[in-house]
Design a protein around this motif. Structure first.
Motif, PDB file in Angstrom:
ATOM      1  N   VAL A 175       0.845  -1.145  -0.080  1.00  0.00           N
ATOM      2  CA  VAL A 175      -0.055   0.297   0.121  1.00  0.00           C
ATOM      3  C   VAL A 175       0.755   1.235   0.103  1.00  0.00           C
ATOM      4  N   ASN A 205      -5.070   5.411  10.976  1.00  0.00           N
ATOM      5  CA  ASN A 205      -3.985   4.786  11.732  1.00  0.00           C
ATOM      6  C   ASN A 205      -3.103   6.299  11.953  1.00  0.00           C
ATOM      7  N   ASP A 218      -6.195   5.159   1.533  1.00  0.00           N
ATOM      8  CA  ASP A 218      -5.531   3.656   2.096  1.00  0.00           C
ATOM      9  C   ASP A 218      -6.759   3.325   2.937  1.00  0.00           C
ATOM     10  N   LYS A 266      -2.645  -6.745   6.609  1.00  0.00           N
ATOM     11  CA  LYS A 266      -2.979  -6.430   7.975  1.00  0.00           C
ATOM     12  C   LYS A 266      -4.055  -7.529   8.559  1.00  0.00           C
TER      13      LYS A 266
END
Ligand SMILES: Cc1ncc(COP(=O)(O)O)c(C=O)c1O
Length: 389
Positions: free
Chosen positions: A97, A173, A201, A236
């Protein structure tokens, strides 16, 4: 339904893994309990390891392409998990990513153009912009009642004539926000009005806490879909970041073709056999495992929240809506940033420093709760010894 055991301890040391074997370099010793870099201490699920092992048994690993079943697995996953209908022609491979973010900046902006990010945010967002000589514009999030919100007034003020792109982190995040439709709607409208392409993202999109939903930015409207690039991955979700396999969704053919052209020049589209096999297994067989894993992670969060409240109430966690990352507010301890970090290391706990995510992260640390509860409990006990009084 198979029941998975997330309490199982797996020794990761001496496997060249960043989280454990990178401790000496990052923390100066090998003794801290590592609750930092964003991968989990849970085993990659059996349906993935079996698929990879089966492919490995065929002893030639030559050039490969991604079959229809690979694209169908992505289409099925996005429809069933996120109610987002996409087409095969919109999917592009990326080895990660972060590479997708950096290559998008290079492909759709020129040196000197400006790109907006919303700190505190995952630190490669900054380097994706700065390292290719683009100007970074910060549109900081506002902290209100224990949650971050987007500051649209500030955003509109900061947009310049040469602002071409916004890098969105959805879910966010380190704050753990699963942005709501209303928030995305407002953001997307401002970007469309100013000809700003949104690169979203969405690597944490599968890691959603109960009571929340992941809304792909591009799913909000046809117009948003045509003005965006979505970056996703099973890495993830299923703990397979080492397989370097992610994908982008670009519904706008002009955007897709321009990006595709750049990739054809670099040969970065090949991917690797095992990453493709793992993605397909994950997205066709992964729902039950993921639900159980997130249930366990939520249990970890509840355990941690209670522990902190009872033992170190001056350290305040932000309840995530998504991700297995917790943003911890240490500011009530009135310590300097460097001291918070060195005292944690002295106590034997390795976390990410908040300031890595931008200066807005001052006074915060990021803690990864994607681990067996016994590891989390030991880390909290060590923190209690150091900070309780
Ligand atoms: C928001 C976000 N984007 C991207 C990445 C890394 O992506 P990749 O390893 O696919 O480059 C991470 C890893 O922590 C992340 O949190």
């Amino acid at each position: 339904m198979k029941i998975y055991n997330f309490d199982e301890l797996v020794n990761r040391q001496d496997t060249n893994c960043v989280k454990y074997d990178g401790r000496l370099q990052f923390f100066g010793n090998n003794d801290v309990l590592p609750l930092w870099v964003a991968d989990m201490d849970f085993k990659t699920p059996d349906f993935i390891t079996e698929a990879v092992q089966l492919r490995a048994q065929h002893a030639i690993y030559g050039y490969t392409f991604r079959p229809d079943s690979y694209n169908n697995a992505i289409i099925h996953w996005l429809k069933t998990r996120h109610n987002w209908e996409i087409q095969k022609e919109w999917i592009h491979f990326s080895p990660g990513v972060v590479p997708a973010l950096a290559m998008s900046v290079m492909c759709f902006t020129e040196p000197g153009d400006s790109v907006i990010v919303q700190p505190p945010v995952y630190f490669p967002f900054f380097s994706a912009v700065k390292n290719s000589d683009r100007e970074l514009i910060e549109n900081p999030l506002k902290l209100q009642n224990g949650r971050y919100f987007m500051d649209f007034e500030d955003l509109e003020k900061k947009i310049q004539a040469d602002t071409k792109m916004l890098l969105l982190c959805n879910p966010h995040n380190p704050g753990g926000m699963a942005w709501t439709k209303k928030e995305l709607q407002k953001l997307g409208e401002i970007c469309i009005a100013n000809n700003i392409i949104v690169v979203s993202d969405e690597i944490h999109s599968d890691l959603i806490f109960k009571g929340h939903r992941h809304i792909p930015f591009a799913s909000v409207s046809e117009e948003f879909a045509m003005n965006s690039i979505t970056c996703m991955a099973p890495s993830k979700t299923f703990n397979i970041a080492g397989l370097s396999t992610s994908f982008m969704v670009m519904p706008n053919k002009k955007i897709f073709d321009k990006y595709d052209n750049l990739m054809k020049g670099t040969h970065l589209y090949g991917g690797n056999i095992f990453g493709s096999v793992a993605l397909e297994a994950a997205y066709t067989k992964g729902s039950d495992w993921l639900d159980q894993m997130m249930n366990y992670v939520e249990g970890n969060y509840d355990f941690m929240e209670q522990f902190l409240k009872e033992n170190i109430p001056l350290i305040i966690p932000m309840r995530p809506e998504a991700t297995y990352l917790v943003w911890l507010d240490f500011s009530a301890l009135r310590l300097k940033d460097a001291d918070i970090n060195s005292r944690l290391i002295k106590a034997g706990v390795g976390l990410n420093r908040g300031v890595q995510f931008g200066r807005q992260g001052k006074g915060f640390m990021r803690l990864n709760i994607g681990c067996p509860r016994s590891i989390l409990e030991e880390a909290l006990e060590r923190m209690k010894k150091e900070f309780a009084e």
